[in-house]
Write an enzyme that holds these catalytic residues in place. Structure first.
Site, PDB file in Angstrom:
ATOM      1  N   GLU A   1       0.839  -1.197   0.000  1.00  0.00           N
ATOM      2  CA  GLU A   1       0.000   0.000   0.000  1.00  0.00           C
ATOM      3  C   GLU A   1       0.877   1.251   0.000  1.00  0.00           C
ATOM      4  O   GLU A   1       1.848   1.339   0.755  1.00  0.00           O
ATOM      5  CB  GLU A   1      -0.885  -0.041   1.250  1.00  0.00           C
ATOM      6  CG  GLU A   1      -1.739   1.175   1.487  1.00  0.00           C
ATOM      7  CD  GLU A   1      -2.480   1.100   2.818  1.00  0.00           C
ATOM      8  OE1 GLU A   1      -3.418   1.884   3.011  1.00  0.00           O
ATOM      9  OE2 GLU A   1      -2.106   0.240   3.656  1.00  0.00           O
TER      10      GLU A   1
ATOM     11  N   LYS B   1      -9.038   2.988  -2.004  1.00  0.00           N
ATOM     12  CA  LYS B   1      -9.309   2.324  -0.732  1.00  0.00           C
ATOM     13  C   LYS B   1     -10.686   2.750  -0.221  1.00  0.00           C
ATOM     14  O   LYS B   1     -11.048   3.929  -0.262  1.00  0.00           O
ATOM     15  CB  LYS B   1      -8.228   2.680   0.282  1.00  0.00           C
ATOM     16  CG  LYS B   1      -8.308   1.932   1.608  1.00  0.00           C
ATOM     17  CD  LYS B   1      -7.077   2.239   2.459  1.00  0.00           C
ATOM     18  CE  LYS B   1      -7.066   1.451   3.759  1.00  0.00           C
ATOM     19  NZ  LYS B   1      -5.818   1.700   4.536  1.00  0.00           N
TER      20      LYS B   1
ATOM     21  N   CYS C   1      -5.569  -2.849   2.442  1.00  0.00           N
ATOM     22  CA  CYS C   1      -5.350  -2.918   3.889  1.00  0.00           C
ATOM     23  C   CYS C   1      -6.630  -3.061   4.705  1.00  0.00           C
ATOM     24  O   CYS C   1      -7.180  -4.146   4.813  1.00  0.00           O
ATOM     25  CB  CYS C   1      -4.550  -1.702   4.352  1.00  0.00           C
ATOM     26  SG  CYS C   1      -3.749  -1.968   5.954  1.00  0.00           S
TER      27      CYS C   1
END
Length: 706
Positions: free
Chosen positions: A72, A141, A197
């Site tokens: 990430e 994200k 994540c």
């Protein structure tokens, strides 16, 4: 390993080659090699980070990987904090991405890299999918952690908060959004989804819906700092998500180079497939590192097809799955060279190689069998059993199960009526072993010579043996087997007992049992879903754990060392080797159990099973399998693998189903499957074998180095 070159053939030609290809190339068998890279980084130095990323990407491609994932925000580093709002850094990240895009032109792999991107006056934490000079999609994200040490909502906007569907980036127009699937059209079954994540730490991760929409590989670009216990929790999280979604899951976290102002980083990379760990990196490394694993796309597809509730879930969540956009592309993979499997394939899929796991498996199987027999005896209100004891493996293990069941029921072992019935070919060795075993167990012991009744039967039907001719045909054999069975059932009538069957799963699969007799028919069979290789380990486990009294361990070890034979045809000399060697007729049980597992459990075609067998049974370095010291270290060349697989195909698909269609009740003991017509296996008794033999014909006779 040589690099693969870009394939300029037409799409149709490449797809056709994918389905046939080089037998020794893993992609030809619907595997995909995937990789997770953890580059060493520098905070706010996109040029350095891009160079480290591409070095790992080239390494992965040289090893044959088609998909490579990186951490990430890897081009900027995760720990930039308010530097993320600096235009110079953001511009530098976009330039670094452009370098990666250009450098990817000659790489037949999809790269997934992380960086911050400005879209419509907002900043997003993004994963960008790049392949062969193209930006295929940009995934923002969704869930931004803003608790504990995390302050992502300070710099970034959630991917849910955008109306953009496409963005301009590095001189290209690219799809933008969290609901994207990336389909590699020249690797059948490779369709992947990307989340970032925190997305996998929430109650319902986006990858759940992606899997329902068809993604077989789930990719997570993570940074994830390290604290005590977090590594183990990552394993639980990723492993369970891969199992729940029936998918592979690639996970990467940030490593050396991230800021240690308040946090530390371990650079953990993990690859799971359907709950099974395939690869994991060493943690706390100073340098860039890479892990590679071979994902079985066909296995994942089969599991989803078999587990029909997966399809029900698709329907139940149709609104979520319909949002996904599929981006299809080709990598130009060439499959005309050998690319052997790196994935570890166990030689004994029913028996774990690790001793601790093997002992756990044996303990559980043994107790399943015992509990099932206890329940059956309790349900029918009987307290006695009859069992035939030959001095061989199957009857030995069944007798051990009976003994433990009597102990559990609080009944004396004398309620086991055990009969050994020597015939024309019974060896002195097996007869002595049967006697010793019955004494050891403490059961009621009968020894019945079946030769007189067999001779009468042979005389009654006019068999040449009754006229003094040495004719040892199938009738001669089955008269003995039938007489033994008749005695057992009449003994059960006489003692108000039930007959316990001893035939095993391997024999049922190969049809190596006589219809209607003891290895096929009984009142209840405790062994019917236990393969021969596992029965051998169960007997050894009982011997090694000391659960038998006196010299019991040696008795069991002697039985284990006895060559497997039906002992129905007399040998040329007393005390010599048996005239019949079972594995000469049907092939080595260790190979046939391997074939059974992958054909029954996963429905694999013979060519793939042969490819897996070659990977499992190829030469291994001395000492690599220390837990198998008690197992003969056989090596099988491809010709032997193909020959024995041919025996399996013929017997399993053509000649034996009618025997399996009427087997007695028996407990299923493992996820490897059973052949009960009431459980795992329903098949016609008169089907053809042509399609399996045609597939087997694609297997070469020799290996690539011959």
């Amino acid at each position: 390993m040589p690099s693969r070159k870009f394939d300029t053939r037409s799409r149709a030609a490449r797809q056709a080659h994918t389905m046939t290809g080089n037998f020794f190339n893993l992609y030809s068998h619907r595997f995909a090699r995937v990789a997770v890279g953890v580059p060493r980084c520098k905070v706010a130095d996109p040029a350095f980070n891009a160079a480290q990323t591409m070095a790992l990407a080239r390494d992965a491609v040289a090893q044959g990987a088609a998909l490579v994932a990186f951490p990430e925000l890897g081009l900027s580093a995760y720990t930039c904090d308010d530097l993320f709002h600096q235009a110079a850094l953001l511009d530098g990240c976009e330039r670094a991405l452009a370098v990666i895009v250009e450098a990817s032109r000659d790489l037949p792999a999809a790269l997934v890299v992380g960086l911050p991107l400005r879209v419509n006056h907002a900043l997003f934490n993004c994963a960008v999918v790049v392949a062969q000079g193209r930006i295929l999609g940009v995934v923002p994200k969704t869930y931004l952690p803003n608790y504990g040490e995390f302050y992502e909502a300070r710099q970034f906007t959630s991917g849910d908060c955008t109306v953009a569907r496409h963005i301009d980036l590095a001189g290209q127009r690219a799809p933008f959004g969290a609901s994207m699937l990336f389909d590699v059209s020249d690797v059948p079954g490779l369709r992947f989804h990307v989340e970032i994540c925190e997305d996998v730490w929430v109650p319902i991760p986006p990858s759940c819906f992606a899997a329902l929409a068809g993604a077989t590989v789930l990719v997570n670009l993570s940074a994830s700092n390290i604290v005590v216990g977090k590594s183990g929790y990552r394993h639980q999280l990723v492993g369970q998500q891969s199992a729940r979604c029936l998918a592979a899951y690639l996970y990467t976290s940030a490593g050396r180079g991230e800021s240690s102002t308040d946090l530390a980083w371990d650079g953990q990379a993990i690859i799971y497939e359907n709950g099974e760990l395939l690869a994991e990196s060493e943690r706390f490394l100073d340098d860039s590192h890479l892990i590679v694993a071979d994902v079985d796309l066909e296995r994942l597809s089969h599991e989803r097809m078999r587990q029909t509730t997966f399809g029900q879930s698709v329907l139940r969540h149709q609104a979520e799955t319909e949002r996904f956009q599929v981006v299809s592309f080709e990598l130009g993979l060439a499959f005309d060279q050998a690319l052997p499997l790196q994935r570890e394939v166990e030689r004994f899929p029913y028996v774990p190689a690790d001793r601790r796991r093997r002992d756990q498996r044996c303990n559980e199987v043994y107790n399943i069998q015992v509990q099932a027999l206890v329940q059956r005896l309790s349900a029918i209100d009987m307290d006695k059993v009859v069992i035939g004891v030959s001095g061989g493996l199957d009857s030995t293990h069944a007798l051990l199960v009976c003994a433990k069941a009597m102990d559990r029921l609080g009944l004396p072992r004398s309620h086991i009526i055990a009969a050994t019935m020597p015939g024309f070919a019974t060896s002195g060795r097996t007869l002595q072993q049967a006697r010793a075993l019955m004494r050891l167990i403490g059961c009621t012991t009968l020894e019945i010579d079946i030769r007189p009744s067999c001779e009468q039967m042979l005389k009654d039907i006019g068999h040449p043996y009754a006229q003094g001719q040495d004719v040892y045909d199938i009738t001669f054999e089955n008269v003995q087997a039938g007489e033994r069975t008749s005695h057992l059932f009449r003994l059960a009538n006489f003692h108000n007992a039930i007959v316990i069957g001893t035939g095993d799963l391997s024999e049922l699969a190969l049809g190596w049992c006589t219809y209607g007799v003891g290895d096929h028919m009984s009142h209840y069979n405790v062994n019917a879903s236990v393969p021969k290789t596992l029965i051998a380990h169960l007997v050894r486990w009982v011997a090694e754990t000391g659960t038998v009294e006196g010299d019991g361990s040696q008795v069991l070890l002697d039985i284990l060392a006895t060559e497997i034979s039906p002992e129905l045809v007399p040998g040329k000399s007393d005390g010599g080797a048996p005239a019949q060697r079972t594995e000469q007729f049907i092939g080595p049980y260790e190979l046939q159990d391997f074939n059974l597992y992958y054909i029954l459990r996963y429905g694999f075609a013979p060519a793939k099973v042969a490819f897996l067998a070659l990977a499992a049974w190829q030469d291994r370095e001395k000492g690599e399998w220390p837990e198998e010291a008690h197992v003969a270290r056989n090596q099988y060349e491809l010709a032997a693998i193909k020959r024995n697989l041919g025996i399996f195909v013929h017997r399993f698909f053509k000649t034996s189903q009618f025997k399996r269609s009427c087997v007695p009740n028996a407990p299923k003991v493992g996820s490897g499957g059973s052949l009960s017509p009431r459980g795992d296996w329903r098949a016609p008794s008169d089907s053809e074998k042509a399609v399996w033999e045609a597939d087997l014909a694609n297997v070469p006779e020799t290996g690539p180095d011959a």
